[in-house]
Write an enzyme that holds these catalytic residues in place. Structure first.
Site, PDB file in Angstrom:
ATOM      1  N   GLY A 124      50.652 -15.441  -4.930  1.00 13.16           N
ATOM      2  CA  GLY A 124      50.956 -15.300  -3.511  1.00 13.16           C
ATOM      3  C   GLY A 124      51.660 -14.004  -3.140  1.00 13.16           C
ATOM      4  N   CYS A 146      27.490 -33.042  12.263  1.00  8.55           N
ATOM      5  CA  CYS A 146      26.504 -31.967  12.282  1.00  8.55           C
ATOM      6  C   CYS A 146      25.188 -32.471  12.846  1.00  8.55           C
ATOM      7  CB  CYS A 146      26.288 -31.426  10.864  1.00  8.55           C
ATOM      8  SG  CYS A 146      24.909 -30.254  10.747  1.00  8.55           S
ATOM      9  N   CYS A 164      22.422 -32.244   9.804  1.00  8.66           N
ATOM     10  CA  CYS A 164      22.484 -33.060   8.583  1.00  8.66           C
ATOM     11  C   CYS A 164      23.381 -34.278   8.719  1.00  8.66           C
ATOM     12  CB  CYS A 164      22.947 -32.218   7.393  1.00  8.66           C
ATOM     13  SG  CYS A 164      24.729 -31.921   7.374  1.00  8.66           S
ATOM     14  N   CYS A 197      26.811 -27.488  10.813  1.00  9.36           N
ATOM     15  CA  CYS A 197      27.675 -27.056   9.710  1.00  9.36           C
ATOM     16  C   CYS A 197      27.776 -25.541   9.682  1.00  9.36           C
ATOM     17  CB  CYS A 197      27.102 -27.474   8.355  1.00  9.36           C
ATOM     18  SG  CYS A 197      27.159 -29.234   8.022  1.00  9.36           S
ATOM     19  N   CYS A 235      24.862 -27.526   4.314  1.00  8.16           N
ATOM     20  CA  CYS A 235      23.965 -28.215   5.238  1.00  8.16           C
ATOM     21  C   CYS A 235      22.561 -28.335   4.643  1.00  8.16           C
ATOM     22  CB  CYS A 235      23.932 -27.456   6.567  1.00  8.16           C
ATOM     23  SG  CYS A 235      23.315 -28.412   7.956  1.00  8.16           S
TER      24      CYS A 235
END
Lengths: 288, 258, 368
Positions: A29, A238, A241, A263, A269
């Site tokens: 980090g 979605c 899908c 998506c 997807c």
């Protein structure tokens, strides 16, 4: 590509970047300054991610490049071509097939594995930049773990809006020590950072910083005990899908304001549709 | 340094070029006591405050601070991170201009809560509760908790600064002319507030002021400075009622005349 | 109508590039630009591209300008990207501007001085009237020449320095920093600052320099000397053990004489601002000198009140290749993040309309 080294960068430069990557992995980090090179793509368009990818890429790697979760957005295409030309590596659109994924603004929906590396393109590596413009000062704040001002910002949001108003590039605490900017991924993707099995590398070319989250590292989004972090997404499925758990793009269909949600992760997807899942739009199509 | 003092300094000297700002100054401060440093502008009192708080380094001399565990620290030999931490917890600094110590773009509540959050407070409701409590203690209307300091009067800003500083219960507070630039009536109210808070919370304080009346009202002990030199020091009432040094006499008499 | 996910990004890019190539060429009936023409007749633009591209090569700069259709920042970008790939085999000795073969040399602080005031090929004092004769044919005017007087041309700062009137610039032993290899770090030493200014955007520095003259961090400048001409570049190969001349480059140098500093005990001296750029680029050299001096405010004990004095602000924003990259990156898709903002705003609006005083409530009742 005649006259250029494998993956464009010369070996000295790659070595310099790898040294920075090692330091980054050793201090999860923390932003490591590095001598970012002028690349043939403009600053702000992924030069940091490209330099990191170029430094870790090997001839046997399989590379996937996405932007906004999609493989065929113009910049993803441009970057994938760059590596195809300069490194001749195999490229893919399938997350499961890739060994190295360079991404802008999204983490793939398919969980990543230990043998994969994900490289994030970062425009602004300094999580405190909106609160403190001076880099000399933010460096001190990170060294002393003086992050009170970031919590003040969260407090202000709750006082004003009733909730934290940060929806992307949501600041996280890495390994319980350093405050990190996860790049402009939607807050929805933040939970994926936590204890991810894959190695996560972050490159900011213009700002000349590299940072990393080693596999299985603690990454927690900042919040208050009584206002816990929430990963938001559009409350739809979605249309193509039917997925109810993926991040969705909102597409404007016509000039009467009709909307379709699909998506954002095009590979996810496509896999779902290949497996037989059908969304409302697909069903309507079949009915026609 | 004796066993009991909270803050002590010996032989502090500092010159700006050829101008002496501090000339072998000694200071002692006991827990819970308010020490006023008075003098005209150019006397060195603000410089002394800055040296005592570690913000300015002396040319020679030492400042010691005794932490809650009883350990002595040489303030100017301390590592920067430790000193910064001290300033955010055990110590407080009230500036003459409150704007220098407040975030003008952050709400009153956020300003007061910041030191708590810096120390790890992570419960929004509790932080807000503490902020409300402190705003009430410094006599700022609770309704103003979500207002920006930009909308506050000078006196309110100063009280907000005090709330922001005292919220972590510091043991030692440095104050630089805290009532400077305020209306006489506003000053009186503020002084009363400071006196109440300091005595209730048993805070030790070093207060710099050019105003003898402020020193008389707030301080247990007083130090009179002239051109970098401490000319007289002692219990406030004793020094002001029976000044020994000519300069102190001048200061006291000029107040009476005014 | 069923939604069909848009594909074909690759084809779109290819078509765009083809169209770009066409528009770059323009009307095929018009003769194509010759690199020599650009290099010779657009010399000031070439100088600018070399300076901001950090690469002294007039032909490459001309090529970049042709490829970029005259967009000078784009051209500088091309040069920089090319420069990255070049191997480095030597460092030159610092160029000696005192031995410059000057084509132009002026001083605003002395009426006359050793070496004289030489105007050189300057736009100064021209009347800015469009010359329509240039529309058709461009007969080269022939300037009269005279034998060069090889009289010494000492630098104005050395003249002032002999009397101790101006601060000395002390040469250090440390290796100068290199922003093309290392990231910027603060505090930034003078060598790094000057390098950043030398490759910085002329417009940005001009604005900042101008601002210092108008009161935003005034440095009380006088143009001590401006000279433009050829200097030789020397390297010392370790095998030889002595320096050899590998060529000449044209530089513009500006020395500003600024606000004196001192006190009753430290005798006052003038302070300096310095500008040095590739080619003939006075505006940039002068702006650079103004900003260089302004950035020394903290070092010289001056109050920092203006952007031109803020070292971080100046150095982070003077690189136009970085700047244009980031500004223009906003054209990249940001719809995922925007979607998050949309949802956040929708949520907050829904909440606000359901409970009009939800924020007020929150402020009065502590959360259990």
């Amino acid at each position: 590509m005649r006259g250029y080294n494998f993956a464009y960068l010369d070996e000295q430069t790659k070595r310099m970047i790898r040294r920075a990557l090692l330091k980054a992995v050793a201090i999860p980090g923390y932003q490591i300054p590095f001598g970012s090179r002028e690349m043939p793509l403009p600053y702000g368009w992924g030069t940091g991610g490209i330099q990191v990818t170029a430094s870790v890429l090997g001839p046997d790697d399989v590379l996937k490049v996405i932007d906004q979760g999609a493989d065929d957005t113009t910049n993803a295409v441009s970057i994938r071509r760059f590596f195809a030309r300069t490194a001749g590596v195999r490229t893919t659109t399938r997350t499961t097939e890739a060994t190295l994924i360079q991404t802008r603004h999204r983490i793939p929906e398919t969980p990543l594995r230990e043998d994969q590396i994900i490289v994030y393109q970062v425009p602004q590596p300094e999580p405190l930049y909106r609160l403190e413009a001076s880099r000399a000062e933010t460096r001190r704040m990170h060294a002393l773990a003086e992050y009170g001002v970031m919590h003040v910002k969260l407090y202000e949001d709750i006082a004003r809006f009733g909730q934290v108003a940060i929806s992307y590039d949501y600041p996280v605490m890495v390994n319980r020590r350093y405050l990190m900017a996860p790049s402009p991924i939607p807050a929805f993707d933040n939970p994926k950072l936590h204890r991810m099995p894959a190695l996560q590398l972050f490159g900011a070319g213009r700002e000349k910083r590299i940072y990393a989250v080693p596999p299985y590292t603690d990454v927690r989004s900042l919040d208050f005990e009584d206002h816990p972090f929430r990963a938001g997404r559009a409350p739809h499925a979605c249309g193509l899908c039917g997925a109810a758990d993926s991040y969705l793009d909102e597409v404007v269909i016509d000039d009467r304001g009709q909307r379709l949600f699909v998506c954002s992760d095009t590979d996810y997807c496509a896999e779902r549709r290949a497996a037989g899942h059908v969304g409302a739009e697909g069903l309507a199509e079949a009915a026609e | 340094m004796t066993d009991e003092t909270l803050l002590s300094a010996r032989r502090l000297s500092l010159s700006f070029g050829t101008i002496p700002a501090l000339v072998t100054v000694d200071v002692d401060l006991w827990p819970g006591e308010m020490l006023a440093v008075v003098g005209e502008s150019g006397s060195g009192k603000t410089t002394l405050l800055n040296v005592l708080s570690g913000r300015l380094s002396p040319d020679s001399g030492t400042v010691w601070y005794r932490d809650p565990a009883g350990r002595l620290h040489d303030v100017h030999a301390m590592e920067a991170p430790l000193l910064r931490k001290l300033h955010r917890s055990d110590w407080g600094f009230v500036q003459q201009d409150p704007r220098e110590n407040l975030r003008m773009g952050v709400t009153a509540g956020g300003n007061v809560g910041e030191r708590l959050m810096a120390q790890g407070a992570r419960h929004y409701g509790n932080i807000r509760e503490a902020a409300l409590d402190w705003l009430t203690q410094v006599e700022i209307d609770a309704d103003r908790i979500d207002d920006l300091p930009r909308t506050f009067s000078g006196g309110m800003l100063q009280r907000l600064q005090i709330a922001r500083t005292l919220v972590t219960h510091p043991r030692l507070v440095f104050m630089d002319e805290p009532t400077g630039g305020l209306d006489v009536s506003v000053q009186a109210r503020l002084l009363d507030l400071i006196r109440t808070l300091v005595s209730r919370l048993k805070i030790a304080a070093v207060l710099v002021t050019h105003d003898i009346a402020v020193a008389r009202l707030l301080a247990h002990r007083i130090m009179v400075m002239q051109r970098g030199v401490v000319v007289e020091t002692g219990l406030t009432d004793q020094v002001l009622d029976d000044p020994q040094h000519a300069y102190t006499q001048l200061l006291v008499s000029s107040v009476l005349q005014a | 109508m069923a939604y069909v996910a848009v594909k074909g990004g690759e084809r779109a890019i290819d078509s765009a590039h083809t169209w770009l190539a066409e528009s770059r060429r323009g009307d095929p009936a018009v003769p194509a630009l010759d690199l020599a023409q650009i290099e010779q007749q657009l010399g000031r633009a070439v100088d600018r591209v070399m300076g901001e591209g950090s690469l002294y090569d007039r032909e490459l700069a001309a090529l970049a300008m042709k490829q970029a259709q005259g967009d000078l920042i784009e051209a500088a970008f091309l040069l920089r990207a090319y420069r990255t790939t070049l191997p480095r085999f030597a460092h030159s000795h610092p160029v000696d501007t005192a031995s410059m073969h000057a084509r132009r040399r002026i001083s605003a602080i002395f009426k006359d001085l050793p070496g004289g005031q030489m105007l050189g090929p300057t736009y100064d004092y021209t009347h800015r009237l469009l010359d329509f004769a240039l529309e058709s044919g461009d007969a080269a005017a022939s300037a009269p020449s005279a034998a060069t007087d090889d009289a010494a041309m000492p630098r104005v700062h050395d003249i002032l320095g002999r009397e101790g009137l101006i601060e000395r610039d002390v040469a250090g032993d440390a290796e100068p920093g290199d922003l093309t290899r290392q990231p910027l770090a603060f505090p930034a030493s003078r060598d790094v600052r000057l390098q950043a200014l030398a490759r910085g955007d002329e417009g940005f520095l001009l604005g900042l320099g101008y601002s210092t003259q108008r009161g935003y961090g005034n440095t009380h400048p006088f143009a001590g000397e401006i000279r433009m001409g050829e200097v030789s570049v020397e390297i010392e190969p370790p095998e030889l053990g002595f320096a050899i001349d590998i060529g000449d480059i044209i530089l513009t140098e500006c020395q500003m004489v600024n606000q004196f500093k001192g006190s009753k005990t430290a005798p006052p001296q003038f302070t300096r601002g310095y500008g040095l750029v590739f080619g003939h680029a006075e505006r940039k050299a002068m702006a650079m000198a103004l900003v260089d001096r302004a950035m020394r405010a903290a070092e010289l004990g001056e109050e920092m009140t203006a952007p031109g004095q803020d070292v971080e602000f100046v150095l982070y924003h003077s690189d136009n290749v970085e700047a244009t990259g980031f500004v223009e990156h906003l054209k990249l898709p940001h719809y995922v993040d925007f979607q998050s903002e949309l949802e956040a705003v929708r949520r907050m609006r829904a909440q606000a309309s359901r409970q009009p005083d939800v924020v007020e409530q929150a402020s009065r009742e502590p959360v259990e």
